[in-house]
Design a protein around this motif. Structure first.
Motif, mmCIF file in Angstrom:
data_model
loop_
_atom_site.group_PDB
_atom_site.id
_atom_site.type_symbol
_atom_site.label_atom_id
_atom_site.label_comp_id
_atom_site.label_asym_id
_atom_site.label_seq_id
_atom_site.Cartn_x
_atom_site.Cartn_y
_atom_site.Cartn_z
ATOM 1 N N ARG A 150 0.844 -1.196 0.000
ATOM 2 C CA ARG A 150 0.000 0.000 0.000
ATOM 3 C C ARG A 150 0.881 1.248 0.000
ATOM 4 N NH1 ARG A 150 -2.166 -2.531 4.655
ATOM 5 N NH2 ARG A 150 -1.485 -0.700 5.778
ATOM 6 N N THR A 151 0.346 2.339 -0.540
ATOM 7 C CA THR A 151 1.097 3.595 -0.601
ATOM 8 C C THR A 151 0.877 4.466 0.631
ATOM 9 O OG1 THR A 151 -0.714 4.653 -1.791
ATOM 10 C CG2 THR A 151 1.033 3.641 -3.120
ATOM 11 N N TYR A 152 0.278 3.913 1.641
ATOM 12 C CA TYR A 152 -0.010 4.650 2.870
ATOM 13 C C TYR A 152 0.174 3.722 4.064
ATOM 14 C CZ TYR A 152 -4.405 2.080 2.740
ATOM 15 O OH TYR A 152 -5.335 1.075 2.714
ATOM 16 N N LEU A 153 0.271 4.316 5.242
ATOM 17 C CA LEU A 153 0.344 3.567 6.499
ATOM 18 C C LEU A 153 -0.911 3.859 7.307
ATOM 19 C CD1 LEU A 153 4.022 4.364 7.507
ATOM 20 C CD2 LEU A 153 3.162 2.225 6.587
ATOM 21 N N THR A 154 -1.466 2.840 7.918
ATOM 22 C CA THR A 154 -2.616 3.039 8.791
ATOM 23 C C THR A 154 -2.116 3.419 10.186
ATOM 24 O OG1 THR A 154 -2.665 0.745 9.538
ATOM 25 C CG2 THR A 154 -3.938 1.283 7.536
ATOM 26 N N THR A 155 -3.021 3.855 11.010
ATOM 27 C CA THR A 155 -2.665 4.151 12.397
ATOM 28 C C THR A 155 -2.125 2.890 13.067
ATOM 29 O OG1 THR A 155 -4.374 5.839 12.489
ATOM 30 C CG2 THR A 155 -3.547 5.033 14.595
ATOM 31 N N GLY A 156 -2.739 1.743 12.775
ATOM 32 C CA GLY A 156 -2.262 0.472 13.322
ATOM 33 C C GLY A 156 -0.845 0.159 12.884
ATOM 34 N N ASP A 157 -0.521 0.448 11.609
ATOM 35 C CA ASP A 157 0.842 0.249 11.118
ATOM 36 C C ASP A 157 1.818 1.111 11.909
ATOM 37 O OD1 ASP A 157 -0.073 -1.444 9.053
ATOM 38 O OD2 ASP A 157 -0.181 0.210 7.607
ATOM 39 N N LEU A 158 1.452 2.354 12.129
ATOM 40 C CA LEU A 158 2.337 3.274 12.847
ATOM 41 C C LEU A 158 2.516 2.860 14.303
ATOM 42 C CD1 LEU A 158 1.057 6.647 11.392
ATOM 43 C CD2 LEU A 158 3.255 5.548 10.922
ATOM 44 N N ARG A 159 1.458 2.346 14.896
ATOM 45 C CA ARG A 159 1.550 1.924 16.298
ATOM 46 C C ARG A 159 2.384 0.671 16.483
ATOM 47 N NH1 ARG A 159 -4.741 2.777 17.484
ATOM 48 N NH2 ARG A 159 -4.670 4.996 17.966
ATOM 49 N N SER A 160 2.284 -0.257 15.541
ATOM 50 C CA SER A 160 2.959 -1.546 15.729
ATOM 51 C C SER A 160 4.279 -1.674 14.977
ATOM 52 C CB SER A 160 2.026 -2.691 15.307
ATOM 53 O OG SER A 160 1.748 -2.599 13.923
ATOM 54 N N GLY A 161 4.522 -0.810 13.983
ATOM 55 C CA GLY A 161 5.725 -0.933 13.169
ATOM 56 C C GLY A 161 6.970 -0.415 13.866
ATOM 57 N N HIS A 162 8.099 -1.029 13.525
ATOM 58 C CA HIS A 162 9.378 -0.590 14.073
ATOM 59 C C HIS A 162 10.349 -0.147 12.986
ATOM 60 C CE1 HIS A 162 7.727 -3.195 17.246
ATOM 61 N NE2 HIS A 162 8.240 -2.263 18.027
ATOM 62 N N GLU A 163 10.230 -0.757 11.789
ATOM 63 C CA GLU A 163 11.126 -0.391 10.699
ATOM 64 C C GLU A 163 10.374 -0.379 9.375
ATOM 65 O OE1 GLU A 163 15.331 -1.581 8.590
ATOM 66 O OE2 GLU A 163 14.334 -3.071 9.818
ATOM 67 N N LEU A 164 10.556 0.692 8.629
ATOM 68 C CA LEU A 164 9.988 0.841 7.303
ATOM 69 C C LEU A 164 11.168 0.937 6.345
ATOM 70 C CD1 LEU A 164 7.304 1.252 5.751
ATOM 71 C CD2 LEU A 164 7.662 3.714 6.027
ATOM 72 N N ALA A 165 11.315 -0.052 5.459
ATOM 73 C CA ALA A 165 12.477 -0.115 4.569
ATOM 74 C C ALA A 165 12.056 0.007 3.109
ATOM 75 C CB ALA A 165 13.221 -1.424 4.788
ATOM 76 N N PHE A 166 12.658 0.948 2.411
ATOM 77 C CA PHE A 166 12.391 1.177 0.999
ATOM 78 C C PHE A 166 13.518 0.608 0.152
ATOM 79 C CE2 PHE A 166 10.024 4.443 3.149
ATOM 80 C CZ PHE A 166 8.911 4.664 2.364
ATOM 81 N N THR A 167 13.158 0.021 -0.998
ATOM 82 C CA THR A 167 14.131 -0.376 -2.007
ATOM 83 C C THR A 167 13.816 0.462 -3.238
ATOM 84 O OG1 THR A 167 14.205 -2.632 -1.160
ATOM 85 C CG2 THR A 167 15.024 -2.291 -3.393
ATOM 86 N N VAL A 168 14.841 1.102 -3.805
ATOM 87 C CA VAL A 168 14.640 1.943 -4.984
ATOM 88 C C VAL A 168 15.420 1.372 -6.157
ATOM 89 C CG1 VAL A 168 14.161 4.048 -3.690
ATOM 90 C CG2 VAL A 168 16.509 3.477 -4.274
ATOM 91 N N GLY A 169 15.028 1.763 -7.359
ATOM 92 C CA GLY A 169 15.693 1.275 -8.549
ATOM 93 C C GLY A 169 15.615 2.280 -9.683
ATOM 94 N N PRO A 170 16.180 1.920 -10.848
ATOM 95 C CA PRO A 170 16.276 2.853 -11.966
ATOM 96 C C PRO A 170 15.029 2.953 -12.843
ATOM 97 C CG PRO A 170 17.399 0.830 -12.516
ATOM 98 C CD PRO A 170 16.948 0.697 -11.083
ATOM 99 N N LYS A 171 14.066 2.049 -12.679
ATOM 100 C CA LYS A 171 12.869 2.062 -13.530
ATOM 101 C C LYS A 171 11.616 1.976 -12.666
ATOM 102 C CE LYS A 171 15.125 -0.245 -17.374
ATOM 103 N NZ LYS A 171 15.142 -1.414 -18.250
ATOM 104 N N PRO A 172 10.512 2.557 -13.150
ATOM 105 C CA PRO A 172 9.249 2.419 -12.410
ATOM 106 C C PRO A 172 8.903 0.934 -12.248
ATOM 107 C CG PRO A 172 9.026 4.072 -14.132
ATOM 108 C CD PRO A 172 10.347 3.382 -14.348
ATOM 109 N N SER A 173 8.270 0.617 -11.147
ATOM 110 C CA SER A 173 7.886 -0.764 -10.877
ATOM 111 C C SER A 173 6.376 -0.842 -10.715
ATOM 112 C CB SER A 173 8.568 -1.269 -9.606
ATOM 113 O OG SER A 173 8.012 -0.628 -8.473
ATOM 114 N N GLY A 174 5.894 -2.015 -10.417
ATOM 115 C CA GLY A 174 4.469 -2.193 -10.171
ATOM 116 C C GLY A 174 4.081 -1.909 -8.730
ATOM 117 N N TRP A 175 5.057 -1.533 -7.886
ATOM 118 C CA TRP A 175 4.749 -1.290 -6.480
ATOM 119 C C TRP A 175 3.746 -0.139 -6.371
ATOM 120 C CZ3 TRP A 175 5.083 2.940 -3.269
ATOM 121 C CH2 TRP A 175 4.766 2.677 -1.935
ATOM 122 N N GLY A 176 2.749 -0.346 -5.534
ATOM 123 C CA GLY A 176 1.778 0.705 -5.233
ATOM 124 C C GLY A 176 0.778 0.971 -6.341
#
Length: 88
Positions: A38-64
């Protein structure tokens, strides 16, 4: 309506390989080691999450780009939020 006050009681770490003019497209996101499409975080995600890790690349992907990836309309509870609330 008075603004809602939010108290932050802990920190979420965000990691990402360096971006550049060539590596600027999000390829994937992981929340606590689990794929997050998902392209957003819910309140539950923010409350329970500890690490948010992004992977980037040279071309658009299907993510999101999935039907469920966009945030729900303001003022409505999303299915993802309802599911997150049920699992607490």
């Amino acid at each position: 309506m008075a603004p809602r006050r939010v108290r932050i009681t802990r920190i979420m770490a965000t990691t990402c390989a360096p971006t550049s003019t060539t590596h600027r497209y999000v390829q994937s996101v992981r929340l606590d080691g689990t794929g997050h499409d998902r392209t957003y975080l819910t309140t539950g995600d923010l409350r329970s999450g500890h690490e948010l890790a992004f992977t980037v690349g040279p071309k658009p992907s299907g993510w999101g780009t999935g039907d469920h990836a966009a945030p729900p309309p303001v003022g409505t509870a999303s299915a993802a939020q309802q599911q997150s609330d049920r699992h607490r």
